[in-house]
Design an enzyme around this catalytic site. Structure first.
Site, PDB file in Angstrom:
ATOM      1  N   CYS A  49       5.045  31.195  15.199  1.00 46.62           N
ATOM      2  CA  CYS A  49       6.030  32.177  15.093  1.00 46.62           C
ATOM      3  C   CYS A  49       5.520  33.490  15.009  1.00 46.62           C
ATOM      4  O   CYS A  49       4.153  33.739  14.525  1.00 46.62           O
ATOM      5  CB  CYS A  49       6.867  31.995  14.105  1.00 46.62           C
ATOM      6  SG  CYS A  49       8.278  32.587  13.046  1.00 46.62           S
ATOM      7  N   CYS A  57      13.286  51.575   6.277  1.00 49.54           N
ATOM      8  CA  CYS A  57      13.851  49.479   5.913  1.00 49.54           C
ATOM      9  C   CYS A  57      13.327  50.386   4.000  1.00 49.54           C
ATOM     10  O   CYS A  57      11.647  50.427   4.459  1.00 49.54           O
ATOM     11  CB  CYS A  57      13.426  48.392   6.355  1.00 49.54           C
ATOM     12  SG  CYS A  57      13.168  48.221   8.183  1.00 49.54           S
ATOM     13  N   ARG A  92      14.735  28.693   3.580  1.00 52.97           N
ATOM     14  CA  ARG A  92      13.459  29.130   3.240  1.00 52.97           C
ATOM     15  C   ARG A  92      13.679  30.300   1.999  1.00 52.97           C
ATOM     16  O   ARG A  92      13.851  31.172   2.070  1.00 52.97           O
ATOM     17  CB  ARG A  92      12.832  29.554   4.392  1.00 52.97           C
ATOM     18  CG  ARG A  92      10.880  29.846   3.838  1.00 52.97           C
ATOM     19  CD  ARG A  92       9.924  30.815   4.910  1.00 52.97           C
ATOM     20  NE  ARG A  92       9.772  29.597   6.222  1.00 52.97           N
ATOM     21  CZ  ARG A  92       9.849  30.157   7.535  1.00 52.97           C
ATOM     22  NH1 ARG A  92       9.596  31.500   7.272  1.00 52.97           N
ATOM     23  NH2 ARG A  92      10.029  29.436   7.820  1.00 52.97           N
ATOM     24  N   CYS A 104       2.859  32.301  11.384  1.00 51.85           N
ATOM     25  CA  CYS A 104       3.629  33.040  11.575  1.00 51.85           C
ATOM     26  C   CYS A 104       2.616  34.441  11.563  1.00 51.85           C
ATOM     27  O   CYS A 104       2.566  34.645  10.179  1.00 51.85           O
ATOM     28  CB  CYS A 104       4.706  33.501  10.288  1.00 51.85           C
ATOM     29  SG  CYS A 104       6.048  31.710  10.616  1.00 51.85           S
ATOM     30  N   CYS A 107      14.471  32.187  14.190  1.00 51.77           N
ATOM     31  CA  CYS A 107      14.702  32.109  12.400  1.00 51.77           C
ATOM     32  C   CYS A 107      15.227  33.857  11.993  1.00 51.77           C
ATOM     33  O   CYS A 107      14.447  34.676  12.678  1.00 51.77           O
ATOM     34  CB  CYS A 107      13.035  32.146  12.008  1.00 51.77           C
ATOM     35  SG  CYS A 107      12.359  32.666  10.433  1.00 51.77           S
ATOM     36  N   CYS A 127       4.779  52.168  10.367  1.00 53.14           N
ATOM     37  CA  CYS A 127       5.533  51.651  10.941  1.00 53.14           C
ATOM     38  C   CYS A 127       6.710  52.515  10.708  1.00 53.14           C
ATOM     39  O   CYS A 127       7.372  53.316   9.662  1.00 53.14           O
ATOM     40  CB  CYS A 127       6.753  49.954  10.232  1.00 53.14           C
ATOM     41  SG  CYS A 127       7.795  49.782  11.396  1.00 53.14           S
ATOM     42  N   CYS A 169      10.539  48.392   2.421  1.00 47.92           N
ATOM     43  CA  CYS A 169       9.559  47.839   2.888  1.00 47.92           C
ATOM     44  C   CYS A 169       7.869  48.435   2.373  1.00 47.92           C
ATOM     45  O   CYS A 169       8.245  49.941   3.284  1.00 47.92           O
ATOM     46  CB  CYS A 169       9.891  47.769   4.624  1.00 47.92           C
ATOM     47  SG  CYS A 169       8.106  46.487   5.176  1.00 47.92           S
TER      48      CYS A 169
HETATM   49  N1  SAM Z   1       8.552  44.736  11.832  1.00 48.88           N
HETATM   50  C1  SAM Z   1       9.393  43.630  12.400  1.00 48.88           C
HETATM   51  C2  SAM Z   1      10.709  43.533  11.589  1.00 48.88           C
HETATM   52  O1  SAM Z   1      11.343  44.242  10.698  1.00 48.88           O
HETATM   53  O2  SAM Z   1      11.940  42.791  12.310  1.00 48.88           O
HETATM   54  C3  SAM Z   1       8.298  42.926  11.314  1.00 48.88           C
HETATM   55  C4  SAM Z   1       8.006  42.589   9.939  1.00 48.88           C
HETATM   56  S1  SAM Z   1       9.241  42.673   8.814  1.00 48.88           S
HETATM   57  C5  SAM Z   1       7.854  43.183   6.997  1.00 48.88           C
HETATM   58  C6  SAM Z   1       9.286  41.085   7.813  1.00 48.88           C
HETATM   59  C7  SAM Z   1      10.945  40.989   6.586  1.00 48.88           C
HETATM   60  O3  SAM Z   1      10.097  41.004   6.585  1.00 48.88           O
HETATM   61  C8  SAM Z   1      11.844  41.936   7.217  1.00 48.88           C
HETATM   62  O4  SAM Z   1      13.009  41.807   8.206  1.00 48.88           O
HETATM   63  C9  SAM Z   1      12.809  41.923   5.770  1.00 48.88           C
HETATM   64  O5  SAM Z   1      13.134  40.823   5.291  1.00 48.88           O
HETATM   65  C10 SAM Z   1      11.390  41.539   4.905  1.00 48.88           C
HETATM   66  N2  SAM Z   1      10.602  41.894   3.888  1.00 48.88           N
HETATM   67  C11 SAM Z   1      10.339  43.187   4.537  1.00 48.88           C
HETATM   68  N3  SAM Z   1       9.753  43.667   3.098  1.00 48.88           N
HETATM   69  C12 SAM Z   1      10.184  43.080   1.860  1.00 48.88           C
HETATM   70  C13 SAM Z   1      10.366  43.069   0.405  1.00 48.88           C
HETATM   71  N4  SAM Z   1       9.731  43.982  -0.101  1.00 48.88           N
HETATM   72  N5  SAM Z   1      10.692  42.238   0.044  1.00 48.88           N
HETATM   73  C14 SAM Z   1      11.054  40.818   0.337  1.00 48.88           C
HETATM   74  N6  SAM Z   1      11.427  41.138   2.037  1.00 48.88           N
HETATM   75  C15 SAM Z   1      11.153  41.945   2.349  1.00 48.88           C
HETATM   76 FE1  SF4 Z   2       9.034  48.431  10.117  1.00 51.71          FE
HETATM   77 FE2  SF4 Z   2       9.031  47.078   7.393  1.00 51.71          FE
HETATM   78 FE3  SF4 Z   2      10.696  47.365   8.505  1.00 51.71          FE
HETATM   79 FE4  SF4 Z   2       9.520  46.139   9.820  1.00 51.71          FE
HETATM   80  S1  SF4 Z   2      10.975  46.114   7.903  1.00 51.71           S
HETATM   81  S2  SF4 Z   2      10.567  47.425  10.990  1.00 51.71           S
HETATM   82  S3  SF4 Z   2       7.553  46.642   8.974  1.00 51.71           S
HETATM   83  S4  SF4 Z   2       9.961  49.330   7.779  1.00 51.71           S
END
Ligand code: SAM
Ligand code: SF4
Ligand code: DTB
Length: 337
Positions: A134, A63, A266, A103, A194, A59, A66
């Site tokens: 979802c 973030c 949730r 989802c 959501c 990606c 992530c």
């Molecule tokens: N890429 C898309 C986005 O960011 O909107 C969708 C998938 S992203 C993985 C969805 C959510 O997963 C993130 O917004 C975050 O809140 C949660 N998430 C990701 N990594 C995480 C982690 N290590 N621990 C807890 N929540 C996590």
């Molecule tokens: Fe990409 Fe992870 Fe951020 Fe979603 S949460 S935009 S998968 S880096």
């Protein structure tokens, strides 16, 4: 038409009121949250969703929490967008195991127009099975939101993640306003929203107040509010962040329950490292939805059998799906024939 999602002039929950809730003695807060929970929901029912990563890793976003960001070396196997048939097989398996919502998540900044036919087919196929649908695919334009809604997508997940004031410490490649704009597009398309976030990113309790304030003061708060406990993944900048006090995690759930009484809250990521007792406390505090199945997107989640056992020990029943899936529509039509 644009729907204002976050209008500071229409505050339903002042920061002081939210802060006062967080400051209550633990038992007083839990009592209040549980009372609210019973007023609005069946107290022993929990909604059950299963997650599938339909496009994994690589990606472009940064973030910091992530494992799927291309910027961090987390040794994750990246995968292209899955084939529709494979996704439907997983959805079928989730239904057999007892999930009522499926989802589908993609590690994208946003979906491309070329992905739309496949996404559409996934939504239609999952609905055919009688499950709620979802997706979480990153940012959406108004047109994309409308297209997904017209394919039958019930919910779109897009988290605000944390307080607007703390957000810049966690993500720099898209703004908090970008998130609100996507939520605005989702709401205007008629899909259910959501949106929630992550606790344990190194934020202060005051940031959690601002996080809840941003959600609870939306013109229509999200129907579903995931509260994730950070899963610390090696290789991400958050791998060594200090744990939060688990009681502060429960407080966040309780305050979400009180301030968004109509929403499903949730208990999301992080259950793998929680005791059964902590999860029971989260349900008492008003959590009434979980991710179910051995994997979240890329990290571990309790196996279905252990959740079934926990539900049994606590006398919790899975919540029946709302009457908006294809199967329920057909059942309704038959009933009215
Ligand atoms: N890429 C898309 C986005 O960011 O909107 C969708 C998938 S992203 C993985 C969805 C959510 O997963 C993130 O917004 C975050 O809140 C949660 N998430 C990701 N990594 C995480 C982690 N290590 N621990 C807890 N929540 C996590
Ligand atoms: Fe990409 Fe992870 Fe951020 Fe979603 S949460 S935009 S998968 S880096
Ligand atoms: C949400 O709030 N939590 C889910 C879902 N929405 C998409 C994702 C949690 C991901 C945890 C890290 C992983 O498994 O990659």
């Amino acid at each position: 038409m644009t729907v204002k999602i976050h209008d500071p002039n229409q505050v339903k929950w002042s920061k002081k009121a939210i802060s006062d809730l967080f400051a209550l003695p633990f038992n007083d807060l839990l009592f209040k949250a549980h009372q609210t929970h019973r007023e609005y929901f069946a107290p022993n029912e929990v909604q059950v969703s299963t997650l599938l990563s339909i496009k994994t890793g690589a990606c472009p976003e940064d973030c910091k929490y992530c494992p799927q960001s291309a910027r961090y070396n987390t040794e994750l196997e990246k995968e292209a967008l899955m084939e529709v048939q494979q996704v439907l097989e997983q959805a079928h398996r989730a239904k057999q195991t007892g999930a009522t919502r499926f989802c589908m998540g993609a590690a994208w900044r946003n979906p491309k127009d070329r992905d739309m036919p496949k996404l559409r087919a996934m939504i239609e196929g999952v609905r055919e099975m009688g499950m709620e649908t979802c997706m979480t695919l990153g940012m959406l334009s108004a047109e994309q939101a409308t297209e997904l809604a017209s394919a039958g997508l019930d919910y779109y997940n897009h988290n605000i993640d944390t307080a607007p004031e703390f957000y810049g410490d966690i993500i720099t490649t898209r703004t908090f306003q970008d998130r609100l704009d996507t939520l605005d597009n989702v709401r205007s398309s008629g899909m259910k929203v959501c949106s929630g976030g992550i606790v344990g990113l190194g934020e202060e309790q005051s940031d959690r107040v601002l996080f809840i304030s941003a959600l609870a003061n939306m013109e229509t708060p999200p129907e579903s509010v995931p509260i994730n406990m950070l899963v610390k993944v090696a290789g991400t900048p958050m791998e060594n962040v200090e744990d939060i006090d688990p009681f502060d995690f429960i407080r966040t759930i309780a305050v979400a329950r009180i301030t968004m009484p109509n929403s499903h809250v949730r208990l999301s990521a992080g259950r793998e490292s929680m005791s059964d007792e902590l999860q029971a406390l989260a349900f008492f505090a008003g959590a009434n939805s979980i991710f179910y199945g051995e994997k979240l997107l890329t990290t571990a989640n309790p196996v279905a059998e252990s959740d079934q056992k926990l539900f049994q020990r606590l006398g919790i029943k899975p919540e029946a799906p709302a009457c908006n899936s294809k199967q329920s529509e057909e059942a309704r039509d038959e009933a009215h024939a």
